[in-house]
Motif scaffolding. Structure first.
Motif, short mmCIF file in Angstrom:
data_model
loop_
_atom_site.label_atom_id
_atom_site.label_comp_id
_atom_site.label_asym_id
_atom_site.label_seq_id
_atom_site.Cartn_x
_atom_site.Cartn_y
_atom_site.Cartn_z
N SER A 61 3.30 1.12 -27.45
CA SER A 61 3.45 1.24 -26.00
C SER A 61 2.12 1.31 -25.26
CB SER A 61 4.29 2.47 -25.66
OG SER A 61 5.56 2.41 -26.27
N ASN A 62 1.09 1.86 -25.90
CA ASN A 62 -0.20 2.05 -25.25
C ASN A 62 -1.29 1.34 -26.05
OD1 ASN A 62 -2.52 2.86 -23.96
ND2 ASN A 62 -2.02 5.04 -23.95
N PRO A 63 -1.81 0.20 -25.57
CA PRO A 63 -2.81 -0.55 -26.33
C PRO A 63 -4.13 0.19 -26.53
CG PRO A 63 -2.59 -1.43 -24.11
CD PRO A 63 -1.46 -0.46 -24.30
N ALA A 64 -4.41 1.19 -25.69
CA ALA A 64 -5.64 1.96 -25.87
C ALA A 64 -5.65 2.70 -27.20
CB ALA A 64 -5.79 2.96 -24.72
N ALA A 65 -4.45 2.95 -27.77
CA ALA A 65 -4.35 3.71 -29.02
C ALA A 65 -4.93 2.95 -30.21
CB ALA A 65 -2.89 4.06 -29.29
N TYR A 66 -5.07 1.63 -30.10
CA TYR A 66 -5.63 0.87 -31.22
C TYR A 66 -7.08 1.26 -31.51
CZ TYR A 66 -1.55 -2.14 -31.55
OH TYR A 66 -0.27 -2.61 -31.75
N SER A 67 -7.77 1.81 -30.52
CA SER A 67 -9.16 2.24 -30.74
C SER A 67 -9.24 3.42 -31.69
CB SER A 67 -9.80 2.62 -29.41
OG SER A 67 -9.20 3.80 -28.87
N LYS A 68 -8.12 4.12 -31.90
CA LYS A 68 -8.10 5.31 -32.76
C LYS A 68 -7.86 4.99 -34.23
CE LYS A 68 -8.35 8.35 -29.33
NZ LYS A 68 -9.48 9.31 -29.17
N SER A 156 -2.89 -7.14 -29.04
CA SER A 156 -3.47 -5.98 -28.35
C SER A 156 -4.90 -5.74 -28.78
CB SER A 156 -2.65 -4.71 -28.65
OG SER A 156 -1.33 -4.82 -28.19
N VAL A 157 -5.68 -5.21 -27.84
CA VAL A 157 -7.06 -4.81 -28.10
C VAL A 157 -7.28 -3.43 -27.50
CG1 VAL A 157 -9.50 -5.30 -27.70
CG2 VAL A 157 -7.91 -7.18 -28.09
N GLY A 158 -7.89 -2.51 -28.27
CA GLY A 158 -8.22 -1.19 -27.77
C GLY A 158 -9.67 -0.86 -28.07
N TYR A 159 -10.36 -0.23 -27.10
CA TYR A 159 -11.78 0.07 -27.28
C TYR A 159 -12.10 1.45 -26.69
CZ TYR A 159 -16.86 -0.33 -26.98
OH TYR A 159 -18.21 -0.11 -27.11
N GLU A 160 -12.87 2.24 -27.44
CA GLU A 160 -13.30 3.55 -26.95
C GLU A 160 -14.55 3.36 -26.10
OE1 GLU A 160 -13.64 8.07 -28.64
OE2 GLU A 160 -14.54 6.48 -29.85
N LEU A 161 -14.36 3.35 -24.79
CA LEU A 161 -15.44 3.08 -23.86
C LEU A 161 -16.46 4.21 -23.83
CD1 LEU A 161 -16.48 1.11 -21.67
CD2 LEU A 161 -15.15 2.43 -20.00
N LEU A 162 -15.97 5.44 -23.74
CA LEU A 162 -16.78 6.65 -23.79
C LEU A 162 -16.14 7.61 -24.76
CD1 LEU A 162 -17.30 7.11 -19.93
CD2 LEU A 162 -18.96 6.15 -21.54
N ALA A 210 -4.73 3.34 -20.81
CA ALA A 210 -5.92 4.19 -20.92
C ALA A 210 -5.48 5.54 -21.47
CB ALA A 210 -6.59 4.37 -19.56
N SER A 211 -6.32 6.11 -22.33
CA SER A 211 -6.03 7.43 -22.86
C SER A 211 -7.31 8.26 -22.86
CB SER A 211 -5.46 7.36 -24.28
OG SER A 211 -6.40 6.82 -25.19
N PHE A 212 -7.17 9.54 -22.53
CA PHE A 212 -8.28 10.48 -22.51
C PHE A 212 -7.85 11.70 -23.31
CE2 PHE A 212 -10.77 13.85 -20.14
CZ PHE A 212 -11.98 13.53 -20.74
N THR A 213 -8.55 11.97 -24.42
CA THR A 213 -8.12 13.02 -25.35
C THR A 213 -9.28 13.99 -25.65
OG1 THR A 213 -8.63 11.55 -27.21
CG2 THR A 213 -6.36 11.56 -26.39
#
Length: 421
Positions: A61-68, A156-162, A210-213
């Protein structure tokens, strides 16, 4: 080798299962069909939450999660759904099995992950009748049937920007066929009439996440996310036939193809409005998690040019989700069940569909268990869902369902450079 064999079998099986794309819900008559759950079994069993992310599970559901993701992950999900339908005059039941998703995700470097797969987006599968009496014609019986649905393939593509902040995007290609038909017969008349419509639908939409953890303490983590599924601008190529049939043997007597080109309906647009989801959660890694989400969709702008209905209205849709998990002891050597993940959740949905001034809402509770497989962080997930949709008041149908989910998440290491001594 075993993992690759399992995935190969699932790929072959998916060809036939996706061609069926089954449902039995009468509410698949509306919109583009019965919308399917978009999350993995792990997420579905927490009420459908997408806010939670980790390094060993794919989050569809959240493509940002692929960065993890820390490992290459294969995941597949199967489901069996038992329906019970009840109106003021009748009761019916049905059962449906489906392949819910088949996906692959992998890490390409620190904070950079990609994934792709296939899953159903919506399903159409209804059959119901209505009877009325005319003073001049007698009993008039109308029946309505539909089948088909939409599937989607995604990348999907996910990347940890910061640090702790990840962004992602998914491109979905939606495709499928929908067939609907209506029949009318009159008492003591040997010929009935029919109206058949077939639509071939395809098109793209995009999902931004987007995800912020951030870590609030040494052990505790705050999870926040926002996901926006942009408006899907699909194209539907349509054909329509009308005619008569024999009520004795069911054979077509006369068939006429309607000139939809002249009516401007041979090629129509299907616009599925944007959906935005906000999520927040809190927990301790590998111990417990609790989260909540809110989704909003501007469904009031949706319309169906081919089959408009006077008793149907679309309003804005909303969904609230609550869920979490608990692991008794992740490092236990003495008890296998202490290493298991126990999940539970609930979901309340306002579908945005209003029939005869009655809102069609949905409520479900979920629970399940994740069982570790071996020492490589793979796991098998078993889940259950109990729910109810619609109402039997006003000559409508109340739909109760019990769903069993089985999910497989296999982890491996790819792209490891060889060391030469």
């Amino acid at each position: 080798m075993i993992k690759n064999f399992i995935i190969a079998i699932l790929c072959v099986t998916s060809v036939s299962i996706y061609a069926q794309n089954n449902t039995a819900s009468p509410y698949s008559y509306f919109g583009v069909g019965d919308l399917r759950a978009t999350g993995t079994v792990e997420n579905q069993m927490m009420g459908g939450l997408s806010v939670y992310t980790d390094s060993i599970h794919i989050n569809l559901s959240n493509p940002a999660a692929y960065s993890k993701l820390g490992l290459t992950t294969y995941t597949a999900g199967l489901s069996r759904k038992e329906y019970r339908f009840e109106s003021n005059v009748a009761k019916e039941s049905a059962s449906i099995s489906n392949l819910d998703y088949l996906s692959l995700g992998f890490n390409l470097g620190k904070g950079f992950g990609v994934g792709f797969g296939i899953m159903p987006y919506s399903s159409v599968g209804y059959s119901f009748q209505s009877e009325r009496t005319s003073s001049s014609q007698g009993a008039i019986l109308e029946s309505f049937n539909g089948e088909g649905g939409l599937n989607r393939v995604y990348f999907s593509v996910g990347y940890e920007l910061l640090k702790n902040l990840s962004l992602g995007v998914t491109s979905n290609f939606n495709f499928g066929n929908q067939k609907t038909s209506s029949f009318q017969t009159i008492e003591d008349v040997q010929l009935g009439s029919f109206n058949r419509i077939e639509s071939r639908i395809k098109g793209f939409d995009f999902n931004f996440g987007a995800s912020f953890t951030p870590s609030l303490t040494e052990k505790h983590t705050l999870f926040t996310s926002i996901v926006v599924n942009t408006q899907a601008n699909l194209v539907s190529e349509n054909t329509r036939t009308i005619g008569s049939f024999s009520t004795v043997n069911g054979r077509d007597i006369e068939v006429l193809e309607v000139d939809l080109e002249a009516q401007g309906l041979a090629r129509t647009g299907v616009q599925i409005p944007t959906t935005a989801t906000l999520g927040v959660g809190y927990g301790i890694d590998k111990k417990w998690f609790l989260g909540a989400e809110y989704s909003f969709q501007g469904l009031s702008s949706f319309e169906n040019e081919l089959t408009p209905a006077s008793n149907l209205e679309y309003q804005n849709a909303e969904t609230f989700r609550l869920g979490g998990y608990y692991i008794p002891d992740y490092t236990s050597f003495t008890s296998y069940l202490k290493r298991a993940t126990y999940r539970a959740g609930a979901r309340v949905s306002k579908s945005g569909i209003v029939v005869d001034n009655k809102e069609i809402n949905d409520f479900g509770i979920t629970f399940g268990i994740g069982l570790p497989l071996g020492r490589n962080l793979s796991n098998i997930n078993l889940g259950f869902e109990l729910g109810k949709r619609g109402t039997k008041y006003g000559d409508l149908v109340e739909e109760s369902y019990f769903k069993v989910n089985l999910g497989l998440s296999l982890n491996d290491k790819w792209f490891i450079p060889r060391k030469i001594n």
